[in-house]
Design a protein around this motif. Structure first.
Motif, PDB file in Angstrom:
ATOM      1  N   LEU A 266       0.829  -1.198   0.000  1.00 27.61           N
ATOM      2  CA  LEU A 266       0.000   0.000   0.000  1.00 27.61           C
ATOM      3  C   LEU A 266       0.871   1.258   0.000  1.00 27.61           C
ATOM      4  O   LEU A 266       0.653   2.178  -0.796  1.00 27.61           O
ATOM      5  N   GLN A 269       2.639   2.288  -3.175  1.00 28.10           N
ATOM      6  CA  GLN A 269       1.876   3.028  -4.178  1.00 28.10           C
ATOM      7  C   GLN A 269       2.205   4.514  -4.147  1.00 28.10           C
ATOM      8  O   GLN A 269       2.103   5.205  -5.173  1.00 28.10           O
ATOM      9  N   LEU A 331      -4.353   6.426   1.253  1.00 25.65           N
ATOM     10  CA  LEU A 331      -4.314   4.993   1.546  1.00 25.65           C
ATOM     11  C   LEU A 331      -5.719   4.435   1.762  1.00 25.65           C
ATOM     12  O   LEU A 331      -6.011   3.298   1.373  1.00 25.65           O
ATOM     13  N   LEU A 334      -7.249   3.625  -1.423  1.00 25.90           N
ATOM     14  CA  LEU A 334      -6.661   2.459  -2.070  1.00 25.90           C
ATOM     15  C   LEU A 334      -7.058   1.145  -1.404  1.00 25.90           C
ATOM     16  O   LEU A 334      -6.959   0.087  -2.021  1.00 25.90           O
ATOM     17  N   SER A 335      -7.455   1.185  -0.147  1.00 22.89           N
ATOM     18  CA  SER A 335      -7.796  -0.050   0.566  1.00 22.89           C
ATOM     19  C   SER A 335      -8.931   0.194   1.553  1.00 22.89           C
ATOM     20  O   SER A 335      -8.970   1.233   2.226  1.00 22.89           O
TER      21      SER A 335
END
Length: 432
Positions: A266, A269, A331, A334-335
């Protein structure tokens, strides 16, 4: 804007757009198989894409080497050598591509054994690999096409090629999977069609420059061939060092458990996002430094380096501030795994430090490629790699995953630091 700034952005902006669209090739494949009813398809595409990424990454020197030598010939007004650099590199690229096709059976087994995985997933990945490997000559050739276009100061065509590849990939894959029901073979074939279409489109764009094959003696001239292989062997070895660090970073994270591996992936990225931007300015450095080196314009190159570092500093500061203020928000986008995102908070300050640690390395890479000073690039990467492993193994017991991130940040900083030392020691000029 100064004239130099306009030249930098004219090359950097299309390159950044091309960088951003490049990952879409794999994302489209994953998105399509994500609706095929089995998680095994997603895993197989992810595995297959990673296999090709590792194989092709090793040969990225074809683009860089072509860019530097072409830009110097362009700056010197040597059209014959400008064109010869295209045909020399293309012959090597297509030879490598055909060799990969010929060796695809042992290569596939080696890669599958390296990655391991569920039998169903590996069987699907093998079917994907066996089709897409026939795109190897097109991919190798496209490295040369893009490098040559950057060398002649035209990154817009590389952007157009990238867009064409993604549009064709979407159209072909959707047709083959959802209309003709070809399954994972349809996904692979769609990507294969897109790769060859992109390569042929790039070749058509190059035709506008009317590159002449020229005298056979120039293509096989001993001095020029030695220079060609010297430049590219150094870049090839440098890439192996880079791959070693990247693979070990992933491996070291995986050995600490799935949660830590996910956290590292993560946070990485943030580096990838920053690299998309800085690679654009590195490409500008390649094209313009090569042109100015070929023209013998030392004063112009000093100004170029000054403006690149000024622009790079602004970009780095911007990314640092954005990551410091909004890094956790990025973040979360992204998740959706709360445990992974929350653990990432402990390591977020490493992500914040990425831009300033890595900016100089990107800019110097571009300058040194343009000057074809690839030996200092190899040495700086080797020193940075040694620093990475030394710091990690010395501190992993006391610092755990923090040691891995400290090693990575020092690796980035060392690349730029050693290259700065090389430039101060011998400012400007060609090495080989």
């Amino acid at each position: 804007m100064r004239k130099t700034d306009r030249e930098i952005f004219a090359i950097a902006v299309p390159s950044i757009v091309a960088n951003i669209t490049t990952p879409l090739l794999g994302l489209v494949d994953i998105a399509i198989v994500g609706h095929m009813g089995s998680a095994a398809y997603i895993a197989a595409i992810a595995l297959g894409s990673t296999m090709f990424s590792m194989i092709y990454w090793v040969f990225a020197f074809l683009r860089m080497g072509t860019s530097g030598t072409t830009a110097q010939a362009f700056g010197a007004g040597d059209r014959a050598e400008r064109d010869a650099s295209l045909y020399r590199a293309m012959a090597v690229a297509l030879g490598i591509g055909l060799l990969l096709v010929a060796l695809h059976n042992p290569l596939r087994e080696l890669m599958l054994r390296f990655f391991g995985g569920d039998a169903t997933v590996t069987a699907l990945a093998a079917r994907y690999f066996d089709i897409l490997i026939y795109g190897a000559p097109a991919t190798m050739g496209l490295y040369v096409v893009n490098g040559w276009l950057i060398g002649v100061q035209n990154s817009r065509y590389t952007m157009f090629t990238s867009l064409i590849i993604n549009i064709v990939n979407i159209a072909a894959s959707l047709t083959l999977v959802y209309m003709l029901h070809f399954g994972i073979e349809g996904v692979a074939t769609g990507t294969l069609i897109a790769q060859w279409t992109g390569f042929l489109a790039g070749c058509l764009m190059i035709r506008r420059y009317r590159p002449a094959i020229g005298a056979w003696r120039r293509l096989v001239d001993g001095n020029r061939l030695r220079r060609f292989f010297s430049v590219n062997v150094n870049l090839f070895l440098r890439t192996l060092c880079l791959v070693a660090v990247t693979v070990w970073f992933t491996r070291a994270g995986a050995r600490q458990g799935d949660i830590v591996l996910s956290v590292n992936a993560l946070l990485m990225q943030l580096f990838i996002l920053f690299s998309y931007m800085m690679d654009g300015f590195a490409f500008a450095g390649e094209a313009l430094a090569g042109k100015l080196t070929g023209a013998g314009n030392i004063a112009g190159k000093r100004e170029l380096i000054h403006r690149l570092f000024l622009t790079g500093g602004v970009v780095s500061l911007t990314f640092t501030v954005v990551y410091a203020l909004f890094g956790m928000d990025i973040l979360r986008l992204l998740s959706s795994d709360i445990s992974v995102v929350e653990l990432s908070r402990e390591y977020m300050w490493w992500g914040v430090s990425i831009p300033f640690a890595g900016a100089a390395a990107f800019i110097w890479d571009g300058i040194f490629v343009g000057e074809t000073r690839t030996r200092p690039m190899l040495v700086s990467m080797a020193v940075a790699m040694a620093t990475f492993f030394a710091v990690y193994f010395a501190l992993r017991g006391a610092m755990g995953n923090h040691a891995l991130w400290l090693a990575f940040i020092l690796y980035l900083a060392m690349r730029g630091g050693v290259q700065t030392w090389f430039y101060l020691r011998k400012p400007g000029g060609k090495e080989v």
